[in-house]
Design an enzyme around this catalytic site. Sequence first.
Site, mmCIF file in Angstrom:
data_model
loop_
_atom_site.group_PDB
_atom_site.id
_atom_site.type_symbol
_atom_site.label_atom_id
_atom_site.label_comp_id
_atom_site.label_asym_id
_atom_site.label_seq_id
_atom_site.Cartn_x
_atom_site.Cartn_y
_atom_site.Cartn_z
ATOM 1 N N LYS A 1 -23.392 22.163 -74.622
ATOM 2 C CA LYS A 1 -22.810 23.438 -75.049
ATOM 3 C C LYS A 1 -22.364 23.350 -76.497
ATOM 4 C CE LYS A 1 -22.300 25.974 -71.100
ATOM 5 N NZ LYS A 1 -23.013 27.152 -70.853
ATOM 6 N N ARG A 2 -21.735 22.245 -76.822
ATOM 7 C CA ARG A 2 -21.198 22.089 -78.171
ATOM 8 C C ARG A 2 -22.287 22.118 -79.232
ATOM 9 N NH1 ARG A 2 -17.960 17.905 -78.144
ATOM 10 N NH2 ARG A 2 -18.354 17.251 -80.266
#
Length: 461
Positions: free
Chosen positions: A263-264
Amino acid sequence: MADRKVRVRFAPSPTGALHIGGVRTALYNYLFARQHGGELVFRIEDTDSHRFVPGAEEYILESFKWLGIQFDEGVSFGGEHGPYRQSERRDIYKQYVQQLLDNDKAYIAFDTPEELEAKRAEIQNFQYDAYTRMQMRNSLTLSKEEVDKLIADGKQYTVRFKIEPGQEIHVNDMIRGDVKVMSDILDDKVLYKSADELPTYHLANIVDDHLMEISHVIRGEEWLPSAPLHVLLYKAFGWEDTMPRFAHLPLLLKPEGKGKLSKRDGEVSSGYRESGYFPEAVVNFLALLGWNPGTEQEIFSLDELVKAFDISRCSKAGAKFDFKKGIWFNHEYILMKSDDEIANLFAPIVANNGVEETLDRVKQVVHMMKDRVNFVYELWPLCSFFFIAPTEYDAKTAKKRWKEYSAQQMTELADVLEGIEDFSIEGQEPVVMKWVEDKGYKLGDVMNAFRLTLVGEGKGP
Ligand code: GLU
Protein backbone atom coordinates in the site's frame (compact mmCIF):
# COMPACT_ATOMS: atom_id res chain seq x y z
CA MET A 1 -25.15 -12.19 -24.82
CA ALA A 2 -23.03 -11.19 -27.79
CA ASP A 3 -24.62 -7.80 -28.26
CA ARG A 4 -25.13 -7.10 -24.62
CA LYS A 5 -24.49 -3.49 -23.68
CA VAL A 6 -21.08 -3.04 -22.12
CA ARG A 7 -21.41 -2.00 -18.50
CA VAL A 8 -18.44 -2.16 -16.20
CA ARG A 9 -17.87 -0.97 -12.68
CA PHE A 10 -15.18 0.22 -10.34
CA ALA A 11 -16.17 -0.93 -6.88
CA PRO A 12 -13.70 0.13 -4.22
CA SER A 13 -14.05 -0.49 -0.53
CA PRO A 14 -13.60 2.86 1.20
CA THR A 15 -10.75 1.72 3.39
CA GLY A 16 -8.52 4.72 2.99
CA ALA A 17 -6.32 6.18 0.31
CA LEU A 18 -6.71 5.02 -3.21
CA HIS A 19 -4.03 2.51 -4.05
CA ILE A 20 -2.31 2.85 -7.39
CA GLY A 21 -3.47 -0.67 -8.31
CA GLY A 22 -7.04 0.50 -7.79
CA VAL A 23 -6.47 3.46 -10.08
CA ARG A 24 -5.18 1.14 -12.77
CA THR A 25 -8.26 -1.07 -12.37
CA ALA A 26 -10.52 1.96 -12.75
CA LEU A 27 -8.53 3.19 -15.73
CA TYR A 28 -8.80 -0.14 -17.57
CA ASN A 29 -12.52 -0.26 -16.84
CA TYR A 30 -12.83 3.29 -18.15
CA LEU A 31 -10.89 2.49 -21.35
CA PHE A 32 -12.92 -0.66 -21.90
CA ALA A 33 -16.22 1.13 -21.39
CA ARG A 34 -15.29 4.02 -23.69
CA GLN A 35 -14.02 1.90 -26.52
CA HIS A 36 -17.19 -0.17 -26.50
CA GLY A 37 -19.51 2.77 -26.15
CA GLY A 38 -20.45 1.38 -22.77
CA GLU A 39 -20.96 2.70 -19.26
CA LEU A 40 -18.80 2.86 -16.17
CA VAL A 41 -20.43 2.58 -12.77
CA PHE A 42 -18.91 3.77 -9.49
CA ARG A 43 -20.05 1.57 -6.62
CA ILE A 44 -18.94 1.74 -3.02
CA GLU A 45 -18.50 -1.65 -1.36
CA ASP A 46 -18.79 -0.73 2.28
CA THR A 47 -20.35 -3.80 3.86
CA ASP A 48 -17.32 -4.32 6.04
CA SER A 49 -18.01 -1.60 8.57
CA HIS A 50 -14.84 -2.32 10.55
CA ARG A 51 -12.69 -1.21 7.69
CA PHE A 52 -14.57 1.96 6.91
CA VAL A 53 -12.46 5.10 6.75
CA PRO A 54 -14.35 8.42 6.79
CA GLY A 55 -13.56 10.69 3.90
CA ALA A 56 -12.22 7.89 1.75
CA GLU A 57 -15.09 8.12 -0.72
CA GLU A 58 -14.58 11.85 -1.32
CA TYR A 59 -10.89 11.32 -1.65
CA ILE A 60 -11.38 8.62 -4.29
CA LEU A 61 -13.77 10.80 -6.27
CA GLU A 62 -11.38 13.74 -6.08
CA SER A 63 -8.51 11.60 -7.36
CA PHE A 64 -10.45 10.46 -10.41
CA LYS A 65 -11.54 13.96 -11.19
CA TRP A 66 -7.92 15.00 -11.17
CA LEU A 67 -6.98 12.09 -13.43
CA GLY A 68 -9.76 12.83 -15.89
CA ILE A 69 -11.40 9.43 -15.47
CA GLN A 70 -15.14 9.98 -15.69
CA PHE A 71 -17.90 7.75 -14.43
CA ASP A 72 -21.35 7.57 -15.97
CA GLU A 73 -23.30 6.31 -13.04
CA GLY A 74 -22.95 5.61 -9.35
CA VAL A 75 -22.26 7.24 -6.01
CA SER A 76 -22.36 11.02 -6.54
CA PHE A 77 -23.27 10.56 -10.22
CA GLY A 78 -26.75 9.10 -9.87
CA GLY A 79 -28.39 6.60 -12.20
CA GLU A 80 -31.21 4.12 -12.44
CA HIS A 81 -29.61 1.26 -10.56
CA GLY A 82 -29.08 2.96 -7.22
CA PRO A 83 -28.44 3.23 -4.41
CA TYR A 84 -24.81 2.62 -5.28
CA ARG A 85 -23.49 2.41 -1.74
CA GLN A 86 -23.81 -1.15 -0.53
CA SER A 87 -24.55 -0.10 3.03
CA GLU A 88 -27.76 1.43 1.65
CA ARG A 89 -28.88 -1.81 0.01
CA ARG A 90 -29.35 -4.03 3.03
CA ASP A 91 -32.95 -4.95 2.25
CA ILE A 92 -32.09 -5.96 -1.27
CA TYR A 93 -29.41 -8.36 -0.08
CA LYS A 94 -31.67 -9.85 2.57
CA GLN A 95 -34.15 -10.78 -0.08
CA TYR A 96 -31.51 -12.59 -2.13
CA VAL A 97 -30.07 -14.37 0.89
CA GLN A 98 -33.57 -15.62 1.58
CA GLN A 99 -33.87 -16.83 -2.00
CA LEU A 100 -30.76 -18.98 -1.58
CA LEU A 101 -32.05 -20.34 1.74
CA ASP A 102 -35.46 -21.16 0.24
CA ASN A 103 -33.82 -23.00 -2.64
CA ASP A 104 -31.55 -25.01 -0.39
CA LYS A 105 -28.47 -23.32 -1.86
CA ALA A 106 -27.48 -21.90 1.49
CA TYR A 107 -27.95 -22.71 5.17
CA ILE A 108 -27.88 -21.04 8.53
CA ALA A 109 -24.89 -21.69 10.78
CA PHE A 110 -24.75 -20.99 14.51
CA ASP A 111 -21.17 -21.94 15.22
CA THR A 112 -19.58 -19.38 17.46
CA PRO A 113 -16.06 -18.11 16.82
CA GLU A 114 -14.92 -20.25 19.78
CA GLU A 115 -16.49 -23.38 18.34
CA LEU A 116 -14.88 -22.76 14.99
CA GLU A 117 -11.56 -22.17 16.69
CA ALA A 118 -11.90 -25.47 18.55
CA LYS A 119 -12.62 -27.29 15.29
CA ARG A 120 -9.57 -25.78 13.69
CA ALA A 121 -7.47 -26.99 16.59
CA GLU A 122 -9.00 -30.46 16.33
CA ILE A 123 -8.82 -30.93 12.56
CA GLN A 124 -5.77 -29.89 10.58
CA ASN A 125 -6.57 -27.54 7.70
CA PHE A 126 -10.18 -27.49 8.75
CA GLN A 127 -12.50 -26.12 6.12
CA TYR A 128 -16.24 -25.62 6.55
CA ASP A 129 -17.49 -27.62 3.57
CA ALA A 130 -19.44 -30.61 2.35
CA TYR A 131 -17.16 -32.95 4.29
CA THR A 132 -17.36 -31.19 7.61
CA ARG A 133 -20.63 -29.27 7.64
CA MET A 134 -22.57 -32.20 9.08
CA GLN A 135 -20.38 -32.05 12.20
CA MET A 136 -21.29 -28.42 12.80
CA ARG A 137 -24.19 -26.55 14.35
CA ASN A 138 -26.30 -25.43 11.44
CA SER A 139 -29.70 -25.71 9.84
CA LEU A 140 -28.61 -28.92 8.12
CA THR A 141 -27.86 -30.67 11.40
CA LEU A 142 -30.44 -29.06 13.69
CA SER A 143 -34.19 -29.47 13.48
CA LYS A 144 -36.35 -26.69 12.13
CA GLU A 145 -37.70 -26.08 15.64
CA GLU A 146 -34.22 -25.75 17.09
CA VAL A 147 -33.21 -23.35 14.37
CA ASP A 148 -36.31 -21.21 14.83
CA LYS A 149 -35.80 -21.18 18.58
CA LEU A 150 -32.16 -20.12 18.34
CA ILE A 151 -33.10 -17.28 16.04
CA ALA A 152 -36.03 -16.28 18.26
CA ASP A 153 -33.64 -16.27 21.23
CA GLY A 154 -31.51 -13.73 19.40
CA LYS A 155 -28.56 -16.05 18.77
CA GLN A 156 -26.21 -14.67 16.14
CA TYR A 157 -25.81 -16.68 12.98
CA THR A 158 -24.28 -16.60 9.56
CA VAL A 159 -25.66 -17.80 6.26
CA ARG A 160 -23.26 -20.07 4.41
CA PHE A 161 -23.20 -20.99 0.76
CA LYS A 162 -23.78 -24.72 0.30
CA ILE A 163 -21.13 -25.74 -2.18
CA GLU A 164 -21.54 -29.23 -3.57
CA PRO A 165 -18.32 -31.11 -4.22
CA GLY A 166 -17.33 -32.74 -7.48
CA GLN A 167 -18.22 -29.84 -9.76
CA GLU A 168 -15.84 -28.52 -12.33
CA ILE A 169 -16.04 -24.73 -12.29
CA HIS A 170 -14.94 -22.70 -15.29
CA VAL A 171 -14.00 -19.08 -15.01
CA ASN A 172 -13.93 -17.61 -18.47
CA ASP A 173 -11.30 -14.91 -18.20
CA MET A 174 -10.52 -12.52 -21.04
CA ILE A 175 -6.87 -12.41 -20.03
CA ARG A 176 -6.29 -15.86 -18.58
CA GLY A 177 -8.58 -17.96 -20.73
CA ASP A 178 -10.50 -20.84 -19.22
CA VAL A 179 -9.54 -21.14 -15.55
CA LYS A 180 -10.69 -24.50 -14.19
CA VAL A 181 -11.22 -25.23 -10.51
CA MET A 182 -12.86 -28.13 -8.65
CA SER A 183 -15.55 -27.09 -6.21
CA ASP A 184 -14.06 -29.40 -3.56
CA ILE A 185 -11.32 -26.91 -2.74
CA LEU A 186 -13.83 -24.19 -1.88
CA ASP A 187 -15.31 -23.73 1.56
CA ASP A 188 -18.91 -22.89 2.35
CA LYS A 189 -18.33 -19.15 2.34
CA VAL A 190 -20.22 -16.92 4.70
CA LEU A 191 -22.64 -14.82 2.68
CA TYR A 192 -24.45 -12.98 5.44
CA LYS A 193 -23.98 -12.12 9.10
CA SER A 194 -26.91 -11.52 11.41
CA ALA A 195 -24.70 -9.53 13.77
CA ASP A 196 -24.56 -6.49 11.50
CA GLU A 197 -27.40 -7.55 9.21
CA LEU A 198 -25.08 -7.20 6.27
CA PRO A 199 -23.99 -9.52 3.53
CA THR A 200 -20.34 -10.27 2.97
CA TYR A 201 -18.41 -8.96 0.00
CA HIS A 202 -19.16 -12.04 -2.12
CA LEU A 203 -22.92 -11.90 -1.94
CA ALA A 204 -23.22 -8.13 -2.26
CA ASN A 205 -20.80 -8.10 -5.15
CA ILE A 206 -22.70 -10.73 -7.16
CA VAL A 207 -26.16 -9.38 -6.43
CA ASP A 208 -25.09 -5.88 -7.38
CA ASP A 209 -23.26 -6.90 -10.53
CA HIS A 210 -26.44 -8.71 -11.55
CA LEU A 211 -28.89 -5.95 -10.65
CA MET A 212 -26.65 -3.26 -12.12
CA GLU A 213 -26.44 -5.27 -15.35
CA ILE A 214 -22.67 -5.45 -15.31
CA SER A 215 -21.40 -7.16 -18.45
CA HIS A 216 -17.69 -7.39 -17.66
CA VAL A 217 -15.88 -7.62 -14.37
CA ILE A 218 -12.39 -6.17 -14.72
CA ARG A 219 -10.47 -6.25 -11.46
CA GLY A 220 -7.16 -7.06 -9.84
CA GLU A 221 -5.67 -10.52 -9.74
CA GLU A 222 -6.18 -10.68 -5.99
CA TRP A 223 -9.84 -11.39 -6.73
CA LEU A 224 -9.16 -14.37 -9.00
CA PRO A 225 -9.42 -16.88 -6.13
CA SER A 226 -12.94 -15.58 -5.46
CA ALA A 227 -14.05 -15.95 -9.05
CA PRO A 228 -15.00 -19.68 -8.95
CA LEU A 229 -17.20 -18.97 -5.94
CA HIS A 230 -18.76 -16.09 -7.83
CA VAL A 231 -19.49 -18.32 -10.81
CA LEU A 232 -21.23 -20.78 -8.48
CA LEU A 233 -23.26 -17.97 -6.96
CA TYR A 234 -24.48 -16.87 -10.38
CA LYS A 235 -25.55 -20.44 -11.00
CA ALA A 236 -27.23 -20.76 -7.63
CA PHE A 237 -29.31 -17.68 -8.43
CA GLY A 238 -30.04 -18.95 -11.93
CA TRP A 239 -28.23 -16.03 -13.54
CA GLU A 240 -25.78 -17.97 -15.73
CA ASP A 241 -27.08 -16.33 -18.89
CA THR A 242 -26.16 -12.85 -17.78
CA MET A 243 -23.04 -13.74 -15.88
CA PRO A 244 -20.40 -11.08 -16.60
CA ARG A 245 -17.20 -11.99 -18.37
CA PHE A 246 -14.14 -11.70 -16.17
CA ALA A 247 -10.74 -10.13 -16.62
CA HIS A 248 -8.28 -10.39 -13.76
CA LEU A 249 -5.50 -7.87 -14.22
CA PRO A 250 -1.89 -8.73 -13.48
CA LEU A 251 -0.51 -7.99 -10.05
CA LEU A 252 1.59 -4.92 -9.55
CA LEU A 253 4.96 -5.97 -8.24
CA LYS A 254 7.43 -4.06 -6.12
CA PRO A 255 9.91 -1.87 -8.01
CA GLU A 256 12.60 -4.49 -7.44
CA GLY A 257 10.29 -6.98 -9.12
CA LYS A 258 9.96 -9.27 -6.11
CA GLY A 259 6.70 -9.45 -4.17
CA LYS A 260 3.46 -7.59 -4.36
CA LEU A 261 3.39 -3.81 -4.33
CA SER A 262 2.56 -2.65 -0.83
CA LYS A 263 0.00 0.00 0.00
CA ARG A 264 2.76 2.38 0.95
CA ASP A 265 4.58 1.94 -2.35
CA GLY A 266 1.54 2.89 -4.30
CA GLU A 267 -0.43 5.57 -2.56
CA VAL A 268 -1.77 8.08 -5.00
CA SER A 269 -1.80 11.01 -2.67
CA SER A 270 1.72 11.03 -1.34
CA GLY A 271 3.11 9.44 -4.46
CA TYR A 272 1.62 11.42 -7.28
CA ARG A 273 -0.59 14.37 -7.09
CA GLU A 274 1.18 16.21 -4.33
CA SER A 275 4.53 15.16 -5.69
CA GLY A 276 3.95 17.22 -8.78
CA TYR A 277 3.04 14.59 -11.33
CA PHE A 278 0.84 15.55 -14.23
CA PRO A 279 -2.37 13.52 -14.30
CA GLU A 280 -1.75 12.69 -17.97
CA ALA A 281 1.63 11.24 -17.05
CA VAL A 282 0.13 9.09 -14.30
CA VAL A 283 -2.59 7.79 -16.62
CA ASN A 284 -0.06 7.06 -19.35
CA PHE A 285 2.29 5.32 -16.94
CA LEU A 286 -0.45 3.20 -15.38
CA ALA A 287 -1.95 2.21 -18.72
CA LEU A 288 1.29 0.47 -19.60
CA LEU A 289 1.57 -1.38 -16.30
CA GLY A 290 0.21 -4.72 -17.40
CA TRP A 291 -0.84 -3.85 -20.92
CA ASN A 292 1.19 -3.07 -24.01
CA PRO A 293 0.07 -1.91 -27.44
CA GLY A 294 2.32 -4.35 -29.27
CA THR A 295 4.22 -1.45 -30.79
CA GLU A 296 7.06 0.75 -29.59
CA GLN A 297 4.71 3.61 -28.77
CA GLU A 298 4.87 4.70 -25.16
CA ILE A 299 3.27 8.12 -25.08
CA PHE A 300 -0.51 7.99 -25.19
CA SER A 301 -3.17 10.53 -24.40
CA LEU A 302 -6.32 9.25 -22.72
CA ASP A 303 -8.14 9.39 -26.06
CA GLU A 304 -5.37 7.50 -27.79
CA LEU A 305 -5.52 4.89 -25.05
CA VAL A 306 -9.24 4.44 -25.58
CA LYS A 307 -8.51 3.57 -29.21
CA ALA A 308 -5.41 1.45 -28.64
CA PHE A 309 -6.36 -0.45 -25.49
CA ASP A 310 -7.07 -4.14 -25.89
CA ILE A 311 -7.91 -6.12 -22.79
CA SER A 312 -6.78 -9.38 -24.35
CA ARG A 313 -3.30 -7.88 -24.68
CA CYS A 314 -2.97 -7.55 -20.90
CA SER A 315 -0.28 -9.76 -19.47
CA LYS A 316 -0.91 -12.61 -17.07
CA ALA A 317 2.41 -12.12 -15.36
CA GLY A 318 2.79 -9.42 -12.74
CA ALA A 319 3.90 -5.99 -13.86
CA LYS A 320 6.89 -4.43 -12.18
CA PHE A 321 6.06 -1.06 -10.74
CA ASP A 322 9.00 0.94 -11.95
CA PHE A 323 9.03 4.23 -10.09
CA LYS A 324 11.73 5.65 -12.35
CA LYS A 325 9.61 5.00 -15.37
CA GLY A 326 6.88 7.13 -13.81
CA ILE A 327 9.36 9.96 -13.43
CA TRP A 328 10.46 9.50 -17.04
CA PHE A 329 6.84 9.87 -18.15
CA ASN A 330 6.49 13.10 -16.22
CA HIS A 331 9.62 14.43 -17.87
CA GLU A 332 8.24 13.56 -21.29
CA TYR A 333 5.04 15.44 -20.49
CA ILE A 334 7.04 18.48 -19.38
CA LEU A 335 8.75 18.45 -22.76
CA MET A 336 5.45 18.01 -24.60
CA LYS A 337 3.70 20.81 -22.79
CA SER A 338 4.11 24.33 -24.14
CA ASP A 339 6.41 26.84 -22.46
CA ASP A 340 3.28 28.84 -21.70
CA GLU A 341 1.70 26.00 -19.79
CA ILE A 342 4.81 25.26 -17.75
CA ALA A 343 5.41 28.98 -17.16
CA ASN A 344 1.91 29.28 -15.74
CA LEU A 345 2.69 26.52 -13.27
CA PHE A 346 6.12 27.89 -12.44
CA ALA A 347 5.12 31.55 -12.05
CA PRO A 348 3.37 31.01 -8.67
CA ILE A 349 6.48 29.27 -7.38
CA VAL A 350 8.59 32.25 -8.46
CA ALA A 351 6.13 34.60 -6.76
CA ASN A 352 6.17 32.47 -3.61
CA ASN A 353 9.87 33.02 -3.45
CA GLY A 354 9.25 36.72 -3.21
CA VAL A 355 10.11 37.61 -6.77
CA GLU A 356 7.97 39.85 -8.93
CA GLU A 357 8.51 38.84 -12.50
CA THR A 358 6.62 39.04 -15.78
CA LEU A 359 5.18 35.87 -17.19
CA ASP A 360 7.20 36.49 -20.32
CA ARG A 361 10.47 36.32 -18.50
CA VAL A 362 9.38 33.24 -16.55
CA LYS A 363 8.57 31.73 -19.92
CA GLN A 364 12.03 32.55 -21.28
CA VAL A 365 13.60 30.77 -18.34
CA VAL A 366 11.24 27.81 -18.73
CA HIS A 367 12.14 27.58 -22.38
CA MET A 368 15.84 27.34 -21.59
CA MET A 369 15.57 25.03 -18.61
CA LYS A 370 12.56 22.74 -18.80
CA ASP A 371 14.37 19.90 -20.49
CA ARG A 372 16.54 19.54 -17.39
CA VAL A 373 13.75 18.77 -14.92
CA ASN A 374 11.24 15.99 -14.27
CA PHE A 375 8.90 18.12 -12.17
CA VAL A 376 7.93 21.77 -12.28
CA TYR A 377 8.96 22.28 -8.66
CA GLU A 378 12.50 21.28 -9.58
CA LEU A 379 12.80 24.44 -11.67
CA TRP A 380 13.24 26.87 -8.79
CA PRO A 381 16.39 25.37 -7.24
CA LEU A 382 17.79 25.05 -10.73
CA CYS A 383 16.78 28.48 -12.01
CA SER A 384 16.55 30.78 -9.03
CA PHE A 385 19.68 32.66 -10.13
CA PHE A 386 17.71 34.02 -13.07
CA PHE A 387 15.58 35.88 -10.57
CA ILE A 388 17.73 36.49 -7.50
CA ALA A 389 21.47 36.92 -7.09
CA PRO A 390 23.12 33.97 -5.40
CA THR A 391 23.65 34.40 -1.69
CA GLU A 392 26.07 31.52 -1.48
CA TYR A 393 28.94 30.44 -3.64
CA ASP A 394 29.92 26.84 -4.09
CA ALA A 395 33.14 26.59 -2.10
CA LYS A 396 34.85 24.05 -4.34
CA THR A 397 34.14 26.00 -7.48
CA ALA A 398 35.18 29.25 -5.82
CA LYS A 399 38.48 27.75 -4.75
CA LYS A 400 39.20 26.54 -8.24
CA ARG A 401 37.77 29.35 -10.34
CA TRP A 402 38.10 32.53 -8.30
CA LYS A 403 41.57 33.94 -8.75
CA GLU A 404 43.08 36.91 -6.97
CA TYR A 405 42.37 39.04 -10.06
CA SER A 406 38.78 37.79 -10.61
CA ALA A 407 37.11 40.55 -8.60
CA GLN A 408 38.91 43.17 -10.66
CA GLN A 409 37.95 41.45 -13.92
CA MET A 410 34.31 41.13 -12.92
CA THR A 411 34.07 44.78 -11.96
CA GLU A 412 35.44 45.71 -15.36
CA LEU A 413 33.13 43.27 -17.12
CA ALA A 414 30.14 44.79 -15.34
CA ASP A 415 31.10 48.16 -16.77
CA VAL A 416 31.56 46.70 -20.24
CA LEU A 417 28.15 45.03 -20.13
CA GLU A 418 26.50 48.14 -18.87
CA GLY A 419 27.76 50.05 -21.87
CA ILE A 420 26.13 47.69 -24.35
CA GLU A 421 22.96 48.95 -26.01
CA ASP A 422 22.02 45.89 -28.02
CA PHE A 423 21.86 43.22 -25.36
CA SER A 424 21.23 40.33 -27.75
CA ILE A 425 23.88 37.60 -27.98
CA GLU A 426 25.01 39.07 -31.31
CA GLY A 427 25.23 42.50 -29.69
CA GLN A 428 27.17 41.42 -26.60
CA GLU A 429 29.58 38.80 -27.83
CA PRO A 430 31.91 40.89 -30.03
CA VAL A 431 32.14 43.67 -27.43
CA VAL A 432 33.02 41.31 -24.59
CA MET A 433 35.44 39.34 -26.76
CA LYS A 434 37.20 42.53 -27.80
CA TRP A 435 37.56 43.60 -24.17
CA VAL A 436 39.06 40.21 -23.24
CA GLU A 437 41.50 40.43 -26.13
CA ASP A 438 42.51 44.06 -25.54
CA LYS A 439 43.21 43.32 -21.90
CA GLY A 440 45.07 40.12 -22.69
CA TYR A 441 42.85 38.14 -20.27
CA LYS A 442 42.28 34.40 -20.55
CA LEU A 443 38.76 33.75 -21.82
CA GLY A 444 38.42 30.67 -19.57
CA ASP A 445 39.28 32.69 -16.44
CA VAL A 446 36.71 35.32 -17.28
CA MET A 447 33.91 32.92 -18.21
CA ASN A 448 34.37 30.68 -15.18
CA ALA A 449 34.47 33.54 -12.73
CA PHE A 450 31.51 35.14 -14.47
CA ARG A 451 29.42 31.97 -14.22
CA LEU A 452 30.30 31.64 -10.55
CA THR A 453 29.28 35.26 -10.00
CA LEU A 454 25.88 34.85 -11.67
CA VAL A 455 24.93 31.29 -10.75
CA GLY A 456 26.82 30.69 -7.53
CA GLU A 457 28.27 27.47 -8.83
CA GLY A 458 30.27 25.98 -11.64
CA LYS A 459 27.39 24.91 -13.84
CA GLY A 460 24.53 26.68 -15.54
CA PRO A 461 22.90 27.02 -18.91
N1 GLU B 1 -14.63 -4.08 -3.26
C1 GLU B 1 -13.65 -4.81 -4.00
C2 GLU B 1 -12.38 -4.01 -3.96
O1 GLU B 1 -12.18 -3.29 -3.04
C3 GLU B 1 -14.14 -5.06 -5.40
C4 GLU B 1 -13.59 -6.26 -6.06
C5 GLU B 1 -14.30 -6.50 -7.37
O2 GLU B 1 -14.09 -5.68 -8.26
O3 GLU B 1 -15.06 -7.46 -7.47
O4 GLU B 1 -11.53 -4.05 -4.83
